[in-house]
Write a protein that holds these residues in place. Structure first.
Motif, PDB file in Angstrom:
ATOM      1  N   GLN A  24       0.808  -1.130   0.092  1.00 38.85           N
ATOM      2  CA  GLN A  24      -0.020   0.375  -0.004  1.00 38.85           C
ATOM      3  C   GLN A  24       0.744   1.186  -0.107  1.00 38.85           C
ATOM      4  OE1 GLN A  24      -2.409  -0.961   3.572  1.00 38.85           O
ATOM      5  NE2 GLN A  24      -4.107  -1.931   2.338  1.00 38.85           N
ATOM      6  N   ILE A  25       1.966   1.256   0.706  1.00 38.60           N
ATOM      7  CA  ILE A  25       2.739   2.268   0.892  1.00 38.60           C
ATOM      8  C   ILE A  25       3.465   2.591  -0.676  1.00 38.60           C
ATOM      9  CG2 ILE A  25       5.183   3.321   1.398  1.00 38.60           C
ATOM     10  CD1 ILE A  25       4.307   2.093   4.360  1.00 38.60           C
ATOM     11  N   LEU A  26       3.828   1.757  -1.307  1.00 31.15           N
ATOM     12  CA  LEU A  26       4.488   1.768  -2.407  1.00 31.15           C
ATOM     13  C   LEU A  26       3.563   2.246  -3.683  1.00 31.15           C
ATOM     14  CD1 LEU A  26       6.960  -1.084  -2.396  1.00 31.15           C
ATOM     15  CD2 LEU A  26       7.448   0.980  -2.214  1.00 31.15           C
ATOM     16  N   LEU A  27       2.342   1.809  -3.687  1.00 28.89           N
ATOM     17  CA  LEU A  27       1.351   2.318  -4.481  1.00 28.89           C
ATOM     18  C   LEU A  27       1.118   3.792  -4.147  1.00 28.89           C
ATOM     19  CD1 LEU A  27      -1.156  -0.778  -4.540  1.00 28.89           C
ATOM     20  CD2 LEU A  27       0.491  -0.214  -6.316  1.00 28.89           C
ATOM     21  N   MET A  28       0.898   4.089  -2.836  1.00 30.19           N
ATOM     22  CA  MET A  28       0.645   5.349  -2.343  1.00 30.19           C
ATOM     23  C   MET A  28       1.330   6.339  -2.830  1.00 30.19           C
ATOM     24  SD  MET A  28       0.434   6.993   1.365  1.00 30.19           S
ATOM     25  CE  MET A  28       1.940   7.148   1.343  1.00 30.19           C
ATOM     26  N   VAL A  29       2.570   6.019  -2.940  1.00 27.94           N
ATOM     27  CA  VAL A  29       3.652   6.963  -3.605  1.00 27.94           C
ATOM     28  C   VAL A  29       3.818   7.158  -5.093  1.00 27.94           C
ATOM     29  CG1 VAL A  29       4.821   7.219  -1.344  1.00 27.94           C
ATOM     30  CG2 VAL A  29       5.672   5.632  -3.095  1.00 27.94           C
ATOM     31  N   GLY A  30       2.814   6.318  -5.787  1.00 24.62           N
ATOM     32  CA  GLY A  30       2.740   6.298  -7.229  1.00 24.62           C
ATOM     33  C   GLY A  30       3.751   5.194  -7.706  1.00 24.62           C
ATOM     34  N   HIS A  31       4.383   4.180  -7.258  1.00 29.54           N
ATOM     35  CA  HIS A  31       5.111   3.149  -7.915  1.00 29.54           C
ATOM     36  C   HIS A  31       3.865   2.284  -8.208  1.00 29.54           C
ATOM     37  CE1 HIS A  31       8.907   5.017  -7.027  1.00 29.54           C
ATOM     38  NE2 HIS A  31       8.358   4.901  -5.691  1.00 29.54           N
ATOM     39  N   LYS A  32       4.344   1.382  -9.317  1.00 34.03           N
ATOM     40  CA  LYS A  32       3.552   0.099  -9.949  1.00 34.03           C
ATOM     41  C   LYS A  32       4.405  -1.066  -9.193  1.00 34.03           C
ATOM     42  CE  LYS A  32       1.700  -2.549 -13.300  1.00 34.03           C
ATOM     43  NZ  LYS A  32       1.000  -3.639 -12.610  1.00 34.03           N
ATOM     44  N   VAL A  33       3.289  -1.945  -8.421  1.00 36.66           N
ATOM     45  CA  VAL A  33       3.790  -3.104  -7.789  1.00 36.66           C
ATOM     46  C   VAL A  33       3.013  -4.108  -8.238  1.00 36.66           C
ATOM     47  CG1 VAL A  33       4.373  -4.026  -5.215  1.00 36.66           C
ATOM     48  CG2 VAL A  33       4.005  -1.456  -5.485  1.00 36.66           C
ATOM     49  N   LEU A 184      12.605   4.067  -0.156  1.00 35.16           N
ATOM     50  CA  LEU A 184      12.343   5.108  -0.894  1.00 35.16           C
ATOM     51  C   LEU A 184      13.394   5.896  -1.229  1.00 35.16           C
ATOM     52  CD1 LEU A 184       8.783   6.069   0.562  1.00 35.16           C
ATOM     53  CD2 LEU A 184       9.202   4.602  -1.545  1.00 35.16           C
ATOM     54  N   MET A 185      13.979   6.175  -0.273  1.00 38.18           N
ATOM     55  CA  MET A 185      15.472   7.052  -0.482  1.00 38.18           C
ATOM     56  C   MET A 185      16.271   6.071  -1.680  1.00 38.18           C
ATOM     57  SD  MET A 185      16.726   8.950   2.736  1.00 38.18           S
ATOM     58  CE  MET A 185      16.632   7.675   4.008  1.00 38.18           C
ATOM     59  N   VAL A 186      16.596   4.911  -1.541  1.00 38.34           N
ATOM     60  CA  VAL A 186      17.430   3.921  -2.476  1.00 38.34           C
ATOM     61  C   VAL A 186      16.481   3.917  -3.770  1.00 38.34           C
ATOM     62  CG1 VAL A 186      17.891   1.732  -2.986  1.00 38.34           C
ATOM     63  CG2 VAL A 186      18.278   2.506  -0.839  1.00 38.34           C
ATOM     64  N   LEU A 187      15.284   4.157  -3.821  1.00 39.80           N
ATOM     65  CA  LEU A 187      14.554   4.096  -5.124  1.00 39.80           C
ATOM     66  C   LEU A 187      14.704   5.401  -5.815  1.00 39.80           C
ATOM     67  CD1 LEU A 187      11.232   2.201  -4.409  1.00 39.80           C
ATOM     68  CD2 LEU A 187      13.255   1.418  -5.928  1.00 39.80           C
ATOM     69  N   GLY A 188      14.910   6.561  -4.901  1.00 41.89           N
ATOM     70  CA  GLY A 188      15.149   7.946  -5.467  1.00 41.89           C
ATOM     71  C   GLY A 188      13.568   8.451  -5.296  1.00 41.89           C
ATOM     72  N   THR A 189      12.794   8.086  -4.625  1.00 39.69           N
ATOM     73  CA  THR A 189      11.295   8.558  -4.592  1.00 39.69           C
ATOM     74  C   THR A 189      11.336  10.040  -3.858  1.00 39.69           C
ATOM     75  OG1 THR A 189      10.653   6.291  -4.618  1.00 39.69           O
ATOM     76  CG2 THR A 189       8.986   8.051  -3.837  1.00 39.69           C
ATOM     77  N   LYS A 190      10.666  10.933  -4.224  1.00 37.08           N
ATOM     78  CA  LYS A 190      10.738  12.080  -3.681  1.00 37.08           C
ATOM     79  C   LYS A 190       9.264  12.311  -3.087  1.00 37.08           C
ATOM     80  CE  LYS A 190      14.863  14.308  -5.200  1.00 37.08           C
ATOM     81  NZ  LYS A 190      15.690  13.314  -4.833  1.00 37.08           N
ATOM     82  N   ILE A 191       8.764  12.723  -1.991  1.00 30.38           N
ATOM     83  CA  ILE A 191       7.419  12.920  -1.653  1.00 30.38           C
ATOM     84  C   ILE A 191       7.610  14.383  -1.252  1.00 30.38           C
ATOM     85  CG2 ILE A 191       5.721  12.486   0.101  1.00 30.38           C
ATOM     86  CD1 ILE A 191       7.012   9.621   0.321  1.00 30.38           C
ATOM     87  N   GLU A 192       6.655  14.980  -1.856  1.00 28.61           N
ATOM     88  CA  GLU A 192       6.374  16.628  -1.576  1.00 28.61           C
ATOM     89  C   GLU A 192       5.067  16.803  -0.997  1.00 28.61           C
ATOM     90  OE1 GLU A 192       7.209  18.649  -5.516  1.00 28.61           O
ATOM     91  OE2 GLU A 192       8.673  17.420  -5.714  1.00 28.61           O
ATOM     92  N   ALA A 193       5.323  17.733   0.120  1.00 26.00           N
ATOM     93  CA  ALA A 193       4.061  17.805   0.793  1.00 26.00           C
ATOM     94  C   ALA A 193       3.336  19.091   0.248  1.00 26.00           C
ATOM     95  CB  ALA A 193       4.476  18.400   2.117  1.00 26.00           C
TER      96      ALA A 193
END
Length: 193
Positions: A24-33, A184-193
């Motif tokens: 759910q977290i990975l989907l929530m930030v926009g990744h395809k799982v 998420l840091m390793v993946l390079g995922t940036k979460i913007e508020a």
């Protein structure tokens, strides 16, 4: 953000929180799982187990939910994914006897793709023989197995995580915030508020 394609490999009696929450977290930030299990197709289910820490010498286990797979195992190839997630529970001990699963894990490791494993998930990495010289965490009862696989086992708090290059590991589901944050840091995922 660049959307990543992530493969999650699981099997019957995977730990409930350790499949549901990261999915759910990975989907929530926009990744395809894609979640797969050997010999199963998209739409089929795997059983989960709930592990808890109730003051005994080890965790307790109860029947969890059914998790519906969203991809077919026979169709997956490491080159079609950016990263691999291995949840814990009982699943890694039997998945580690499946040579096609081990080949898949080795392909991710050889390609130096990000891998996240939690709790008993590193058992699958040990079975694939990809832990030599790596700093990792796992459920404390897996310590001897990790050392025998050549890993540098890190004894950390149950809610901590360890990153070694592109490998992110943690001891159990209380570590989800640290484990997923580091992954998420390793993946390079940036979460913007």
């Amino acid at each position: 953000m660049t959307i990543k394609r992530i493969l999650m490999i699981a099997g019957d009696f995977v730990e409930d929180y350790e499949i549901m929450v990261p999915f759910q977290i990975l989907l929530m930030v926009g990744h395809k799982v894609d979640v797969v299990s050997p010999d199963k197709k998209a739409g089929e289910k795997i059983a989960t187990a709930i592990h808890d820490f109730e003051g005994h010498q080890t965790y307790t286990e109860k029947r969890g939910h059914n998790f519906t797979l969203n991809a077919t195992y026979s169709n997956v190839k490491a080159e079609n994914y950016d990263a691999l997630v291995i949840p814990g529970g009982r699943a890694p001990e039997h998945l580690g006897n499946n040579e096609s699963v081990l080949d898949l894990v080795r392909a991710f490791a050889r390609a130096d793709k990000p891998i996240a494993a939690i709790c008993h998930g590193p058992q699958l990495l040990a079975a694939a023989n990809v832990l030599s010289g790596r700093k990792i965490s796992a459920y404390p009862a897996c310590r001897a197995e990790m050392i025998l696989a050549g890993a540098e086992f890190q004894s950390i708090a149950i809610d901590g995580a360890v990153t070694d290059g592109k490998l992110v590991t943690a001891p159990a589901w209380p570590a989800h915030p640290a484990w997923m944050s580091q992954f998420l840091m390793v993946l390079g995922t940036k979460i913007e508020a």
